[in-house]
Design a protein around this motif. Structure first.
Motif, short mmCIF file in Angstrom:
data_model
loop_
_atom_site.label_atom_id
_atom_site.label_comp_id
_atom_site.label_asym_id
_atom_site.label_seq_id
_atom_site.Cartn_x
_atom_site.Cartn_y
_atom_site.Cartn_z
N ALA A 179 0.85 -1.19 0.00
CA ALA A 179 0.00 0.00 0.00
C ALA A 179 0.88 1.23 0.00
O ALA A 179 1.98 1.23 0.53
CB ALA A 179 -0.88 0.00 1.24
N ARG A 219 -11.61 5.57 2.37
CA ARG A 219 -10.29 5.11 1.97
C ARG A 219 -9.36 5.27 3.17
O ARG A 219 -9.42 6.27 3.87
CB ARG A 219 -9.83 6.01 0.81
CG ARG A 219 -8.58 5.58 0.13
CD ARG A 219 -8.15 6.66 -0.84
NE ARG A 219 -9.17 6.94 -1.82
CZ ARG A 219 -9.50 6.12 -2.81
NH1 ARG A 219 -8.87 4.99 -2.95
NH2 ARG A 219 -10.43 6.45 -3.66
N ALA A 271 -5.27 7.63 -2.56
CA ALA A 271 -5.45 6.90 -3.82
C ALA A 271 -4.24 7.09 -4.72
O ALA A 271 -3.48 8.06 -4.56
CB ALA A 271 -6.70 7.41 -4.54
N GLY A 272 -4.08 6.18 -5.67
CA GLY A 272 -3.03 6.32 -6.66
C GLY A 272 -3.40 7.40 -7.69
O GLY A 272 -4.49 7.96 -7.65
N ARG A 292 -7.37 5.79 -10.79
CA ARG A 292 -8.31 5.02 -9.98
C ARG A 292 -9.06 4.08 -10.91
O ARG A 292 -9.78 4.54 -11.79
CB ARG A 292 -9.26 6.01 -9.34
CG ARG A 292 -10.14 5.47 -8.30
CD ARG A 292 -10.87 6.64 -7.65
NE ARG A 292 -11.88 6.12 -6.77
CZ ARG A 292 -12.93 6.80 -6.39
NH1 ARG A 292 -13.10 8.03 -6.83
NH2 ARG A 292 -13.81 6.26 -5.59
N GLN A 341 -6.29 -1.64 -2.73
CA GLN A 341 -4.95 -1.13 -2.48
C GLN A 341 -4.37 -0.42 -3.69
O GLN A 341 -4.91 -0.48 -4.78
CB GLN A 341 -4.04 -2.27 -2.06
CG GLN A 341 -4.42 -2.77 -0.67
CD GLN A 341 -3.30 -3.53 0.00
OE1 GLN A 341 -2.13 -3.41 -0.36
NE2 GLN A 341 -3.66 -4.32 0.98
N THR A 342 -3.26 0.24 -3.44
CA THR A 342 -2.58 1.06 -4.45
C THR A 342 -1.22 0.45 -4.75
O THR A 342 -0.54 -0.03 -3.82
CB THR A 342 -2.41 2.49 -3.90
OG1 THR A 342 -3.71 3.02 -3.62
CG2 THR A 342 -1.71 3.40 -4.88
N THR A 343 -0.83 0.48 -6.01
CA THR A 343 0.48 -0.07 -6.38
C THR A 343 1.58 0.69 -5.65
O THR A 343 1.42 1.86 -5.29
CB THR A 343 0.72 0.03 -7.90
OG1 THR A 343 0.56 1.40 -8.30
CG2 THR A 343 -0.26 -0.83 -8.68
N GLY A 387 2.48 4.09 -6.53
CA GLY A 387 1.43 5.11 -6.39
C GLY A 387 0.68 5.40 -7.68
O GLY A 387 -0.05 6.38 -7.77
N THR A 427 -4.80 2.64 -8.18
CA THR A 427 -5.59 2.07 -7.08
C THR A 427 -6.69 1.21 -7.69
O THR A 427 -7.40 1.66 -8.59
CB THR A 427 -6.25 3.18 -6.24
OG1 THR A 427 -5.22 3.98 -5.66
CG2 THR A 427 -7.10 2.59 -5.12
N GLU A 481 -10.22 -0.62 -7.18
CA GLU A 481 -11.38 -0.57 -6.29
C GLU A 481 -12.51 -1.44 -6.83
O GLU A 481 -12.82 -1.37 -8.02
CB GLU A 481 -11.90 0.86 -6.17
CG GLU A 481 -10.98 1.79 -5.44
CD GLU A 481 -11.54 3.19 -5.36
OE1 GLU A 481 -10.93 4.00 -4.66
OE2 GLU A 481 -12.57 3.48 -6.01
#
Ligand code: FES
Length: 160
Positions: free
Chosen positions: A6, A76, A80-81, A84, A115-117, A120, A123, A125
């Protein structure tokens, strides 16, 4: 491909904003959800460090606030990356290969849904019906609908 991780949750935390929001909305009937929504909207997520601040202002236990944050998918817990990617996991999309698409995306991006790579960038969802069932499996990239979604189209969509 990077392993699951994350992104840091420290980027947008601002205690003064959390306190201002909580103080401003504490007089509402049932203030906790409106406060959490406002924090999520303003700061992009509900950071772990916001929990004790909100709990103190509302005279609740940290466990109570933490439980509500964890219960609702809307909140969240980390920023977020840059992109999205929302993938519909509801029935019509499941029937059209949505689950296979979802698990391939987890492999390609190296993170589970929610989760987010690590870089960054993305994300993932899960959402439950995007109102685009006729074009299942349905997805959204940064708010833009993607009908008959494929891994290739999603990878291309986040490459920009
Ligand atoms: S079930 Fe997926 S868009 Fe409606």
């Amino acid at each position: 491909m990077a392993g699951p991780a994350a992104a840091s949750s420290s980027d947008t935390f601002d205690a003064a904003v959390v306190i201002e929001i909580a103080e401003g909305l504490r007089g509402l009937d049932g203030p906790l959800l409106p406060i959490l929504h406002a924090v999520n909207d303003r700061l992009g997520h509900v950071d772990q460090r916001a929990v004790p601040l909100i709990a103190d202002i509302l005279n609740l236990s940290r466990a109570e606030v933490h439980g509500v944050v964890g219960f609702y998918h809307d909140f969240r817990r980390a920023p977020a990356g840059r992109h999205r990617v929302q993938v519909c996991r509801a029935e019509a999309c499941q029937a059209m290969g949505g689950e296979a698409l979802a698990s391939r995306l987890e492999q390609v991006f190296g993170v589970p849904f929610g989760q987010t790579t690590v870089d960054g960038r993305v994300t993932l969802e899960a959402v439950y019906c995007l109102g685009n069932c006729a074009l299942s499996p349905a997805a959204m990239i940064d708010g833009e609908p993607v009908g008959r979604a494929t891994v290739a189209r999603i990878v291309e969509g986040v490459a920009r």
